[in-house]
Design a protein around this motif. Structure first.
Motif, PDB file in Angstrom:
ATOM      1  N   PRO A 206       0.822  -1.218   0.000  1.00  0.00           N
ATOM      2  CA  PRO A 206       0.000   0.000   0.000  1.00  0.00           C
ATOM      3  C   PRO A 206       0.848   1.256   0.000  1.00  0.00           C
ATOM      4  N   PRO A 207       0.405   2.314  -0.672  1.00  0.00           N
ATOM      5  CA  PRO A 207       1.192   3.547  -0.758  1.00  0.00           C
ATOM      6  C   PRO A 207       1.283   4.232   0.593  1.00  0.00           C
ATOM      7  N   PRO A 208       2.361   4.975   0.821  1.00  0.00           N
ATOM      8  CA  PRO A 208       2.500   5.683   2.096  1.00  0.00           C
ATOM      9  C   PRO A 208       1.475   6.803   2.223  1.00  0.00           C
ATOM     10  N   SER A 209       1.208   7.189   3.455  1.00  0.00           N
ATOM     11  CA  SER A 209       0.174   8.185   3.717  1.00  0.00           C
ATOM     12  C   SER A 209       0.526   9.560   3.148  1.00  0.00           C
ATOM     13  N   HIS A 210       1.849   9.845   2.987  1.00  0.00           N
ATOM     14  CA  HIS A 210       2.210  11.178   2.499  1.00  0.00           C
ATOM     15  C   HIS A 210       2.094  11.287   0.982  1.00  0.00           C
ATOM     16  N   TRP A 211       1.682  10.225   0.291  1.00  0.00           N
ATOM     17  CA  TRP A 211       1.379  10.335  -1.135  1.00  0.00           C
ATOM     18  C   TRP A 211      -0.008  10.968  -1.255  1.00  0.00           C
TER      19      TRP A 211
ATOM     20  N   THR B 231      -5.339   8.190  -6.097  1.00  0.00           N
ATOM     21  CA  THR B 231      -6.678   7.666  -6.361  1.00  0.00           C
ATOM     22  C   THR B 231      -6.702   6.490  -7.319  1.00  0.00           C
ATOM     23  N   HIS B 232      -5.595   6.257  -8.000  1.00  0.00           N
ATOM     24  CA  HIS B 232      -5.658   5.203  -9.011  1.00  0.00           C
ATOM     25  C   HIS B 232      -4.291   4.543  -9.213  1.00  0.00           C
ATOM     26  N   LEU B 233      -3.904   3.723  -8.258  1.00  0.00           N
ATOM     27  CA  LEU B 233      -2.696   2.917  -8.437  1.00  0.00           C
ATOM     28  C   LEU B 233      -3.032   1.719  -9.318  1.00  0.00           C
ATOM     29  N   GLN B 234      -2.163   1.418 -10.267  1.00  0.00           N
ATOM     30  CA  GLN B 234      -2.407   0.284 -11.147  1.00  0.00           C
ATOM     31  C   GLN B 234      -2.182  -1.032 -10.385  1.00  0.00           C
TER      32      GLN B 234
ATOM     33  N   SER C 172      -2.666 -13.918  -7.177  1.00  0.00           N
ATOM     34  CA  SER C 172      -3.412 -12.662  -7.319  1.00  0.00           C
ATOM     35  C   SER C 172      -3.100 -11.769  -6.129  1.00  0.00           C
ATOM     36  N   VAL C 173      -3.453 -10.496  -6.282  1.00  0.00           N
ATOM     37  CA  VAL C 173      -3.266  -9.510  -5.218  1.00  0.00           C
ATOM     38  C   VAL C 173      -4.581  -8.766  -5.035  1.00  0.00           C
ATOM     39  N   PRO C 174      -5.137  -8.729  -3.832  1.00  0.00           N
ATOM     40  CA  PRO C 174      -6.401  -8.005  -3.621  1.00  0.00           C
ATOM     41  C   PRO C 174      -6.212  -6.505  -3.743  1.00  0.00           C
ATOM     42  N   ALA C 175      -7.301  -5.802  -3.883  1.00  0.00           N
ATOM     43  CA  ALA C 175      -7.249  -4.359  -4.117  1.00  0.00           C
ATOM     44  C   ALA C 175      -6.562  -3.612  -2.977  1.00  0.00           C
ATOM     45  N   HIS C 176      -6.723  -4.084  -1.744  1.00  0.00           N
ATOM     46  CA  HIS C 176      -6.121  -3.370  -0.613  1.00  0.00           C
ATOM     47  C   HIS C 176      -4.620  -3.610  -0.496  1.00  0.00           C
ATOM     48  N   ARG C 177      -4.094  -4.610  -1.173  1.00  0.00           N
ATOM     49  CA  ARG C 177      -2.656  -4.903  -1.236  1.00  0.00           C
ATOM     50  C   ARG C 177      -2.031  -5.222   0.119  1.00  0.00           C
TER      51      ARG C 177
END
Length: 574
Positions: free
Chosen positions: A310-315, A319-322, A436-441
């Motif tokens: 998951p992306p860090p909070s300071h990003w 809204t749309h990570l591939q 597979s990888v779920p949406a929440h990663r």
């Protein structure tokens, strides 16, 4: 009833198991043969259409780059599945594919393709005292200079017949080590003296905005020249599907996730080099007008799940990570069918040359190009890949778990952090496959699909004296790494495997077969003799049918054979 470790030792000790089983090591006296096989295997004709599927995915992405951080894609999968080769093949159909970044993390053999040292060193924080802003500035400058330098090269090229011809010629140009090194040396020589000299955040913001615009302008200028050289219309016709123009790919990119910037004055936050590079790429998504959109996508390749976490909070505004790409060539051989019904004997399918056809392309491509030494040690090579070490006689707990997980098809507990961590480690270094990888990663679905050559490697390691299966299984259970529902099935599976292995060893000792090969068939009666205590085995073998007159079980199965196949048919979530 709970069992102690000692009782498990007795419970899982099939009779007749031979001790002092030997495991051979890779022959490092002649590493040139192994390195040559790696290089030759890379140059084998590409099989399958995964590069075409990836191209379609990238085309879909560039159709809408309006959302933040939408122009880069992680490709996460275990070793030997063809990540780098797929992206290399992609370069034959994409207008421009550049920037191979490989960080050589091999424990005992150099990787292939070789690392691009100038780029790796330039992007590394270890060689610079970087703050957040100075690293952002360096990366933006790097992209600007890279695009400008490639523009200068392509400007000297004539207009080609079509884009495919141009793409193939650029790929060949970049595949020449001397030319690629010259490009990257030239790009990384430029440095900006203003990096890190900003006294206020306002000055930094102004400089970064200017640097981002320069990088964007350089990318736009390059794409115009690429279209000229590839004989591609500058103006896209209405309703024509979008196509990616430029692909940057960074191999073994997980090295960037472990390097952090130093704190900026009056700031407590730090970021990794990977996050900063993604930030710099995000600035290339689009220009001021819709027609200025830069159809550029970056690919980050790795065996590590760190590039897909998951992306860090300071990003801001992510809204749309591939989603990560995990589907890669599997069970694809050099001909359309791996096996043809009615054309193979039992002895054929048990040989390594047949076993390597299944699973990832790493093994069959090495077999095809390897000399006698490479082929003789193909299972030893599989052992080294499975345990991520060249010494199978001295294994860590994690390496032993990797072997046991490959053979027993372990279901990890999906809600426990230690189990999630273990699943990621098995993918990164021990040949587990991501499904597979779920949406929440937050986790991944991974497991051990059917790969006979790896199962054989695991069997040979498990047969050694220092592999204490019972203690390892006990640790599994006590640490609650395994789902509760799977524990009973796991015990039953282990009983069958131990009995089969004992029968194979007894048969090999009797027939003086060395090395012992576990991918074989054994008489059903021998398997039963290993599975049950002697008094029960005789009783079972002398039984006759209750509903008719017939031969005893021993007589009925006198010419019947048994083999063991290990491989998941479903996913294991972790």
């Amino acid at each position: 009833m709970a069992r102690t470790s000692s009782s498990l030792d007795a419970f899982f000790s099939p009779k007749g198991l031979v001790s002092n089983f030997c495991i051979s090591l890779l022959p490092f006296a002649r590493p040139n043969s192994i390195i040559s096989a790696t290089k030759s295997a890379w140059n084998q004709p590409y099989r399958g259409q995964h590069h075409v599927l990836l191209k379609r995915t990238l085309d879909d992405i560039v159709a809408d780059l309006s959302l933040s951080y939408s122009n880069f894609v992680p490709i996460v999968q275990s070793s030997g599945t063809g990540k780098s080769r797929m992206v290399d093949q992609l370069a034959t159909i994409v207008r421009l594919s550049v920037l191979h970044l490989a960080i050589d993390l091999s424990l005992f053999l150099p990787g292939y393709p070789p690392a691009d040292d100038p780029i790796r060193d330039y992007l590394s924080i270890n060689n610079h005292r970087d703050t957040n802003d100075s690293l952002r500035g360096r990366y933006l400058l790097f992209l600007e200079v890279l695009f400008t330098h490639i523009y200068e090269i392509i400007r000297e090229w004539p207009t080609h017949k079509d884009r495919t011809t141009f793409a193939s010629e650029w790929r060949e140009h970049l595949n020449k080590q001397s030319k690629r090194t010259a490009i990257y040396n030239e790009v990384t020589m430029k440095e900006d003296s203003s990096f890190g000299n900003w006294e206020t955040f306002g000055m930094a913001y102004q400089y970064l905005s200017e640097a981002a615009q320069k990088a964007l302008n350089a990318a736009q200028k390059l794409i115009v020249e690429v279209k000229r050289a590839g004989n591609i219309p500058t103006i896209t016709p209405p309703n024509h599907p979008a196509e990616v123009d430029v692909v940057l790919y960074f191999d073994e990119s997980h090295g960037l996730t472990t390097q952090n910037t130093i704190d900026r004055p009056a700031s407590n936050d730090t970021v990794t080099a990977y996050e900063t590079l993604c930030w710099a790429l995000n600035n290339l998504r689009s220009g001021e007008k819709p027609n200025d959109n830069v159809k550029l996508v970056a690919l980050f390749l790795s065996t590590s799940f760190d590039i897909a976490t998951p992306p860090p909070s300071h990003w801001a505004d992510c809204t749309h990570l591939q989603p990560p790409v995990v589907e890669l060539p599997f069970d694809l051989w050099k001909t359309k069918y791996i096996a043809v019904k009615g054309t193979h004997m039992i002895e054929d399918v048990c040989r390594p040359e047949f076993m390597v056809r299944f699973g990832r392309p790493l093994f069959w491509t090495r077999w095809e190009v390897g000399d006698r030494m490479v082929r003789n040690y193909i299972i030893d090579f599989a052992q080294s890949k499975l345990i991520c070490s060249d010494n199978p006689s001295d294994l860590s707990v994690q390496e032993k778990i990797a072997v046991l997980a490959r053979r027993l098809l372990v279901d990890f507990e999906p809600k426990r952090a230690p189990a999630i961590w273990m699943a990621k480690e098995l993918v990164a270094g021990h040949m587990h496959v991501v499904y597979s990888v779920p949406a929440h990663r937050e986790c991944l679905a991974a497991g051990a699909p059917s790969e006979p050559i790896l199962s054989e490697a695991a069997a040979r390691i498990m047969a050694s004296d220092n592999f204490e299966t019972a203690k390892l299984l006990s640790k599994y259970l006590s640490d609650r790494l395994i789902t509760r529902d799977a524990q009973g099935k796991l015990v039953g599976r282990l009983l069958l495997i131990q009995a089969f292995d004992a029968a194979v060893i007894q048969q090999s000792v009797r027939d003086r077969i060395r090395p012992i090969h576990f991918s074989t068939v054994i008489p059903v009666i021998d398997f039963l003799a290993s599975l049950f205590p002697e008094r029960y085995e005789k009783m079972i073998c002398e039984t006759t049918p209750d509903n008719t007159h017939g031969a005893t079980l021993k007589e009925a199965f006198r010419m019947q054979w048994y083999t063991l196949h290990t491989g998941e048919k479903r996913t294991t979530q972790a």
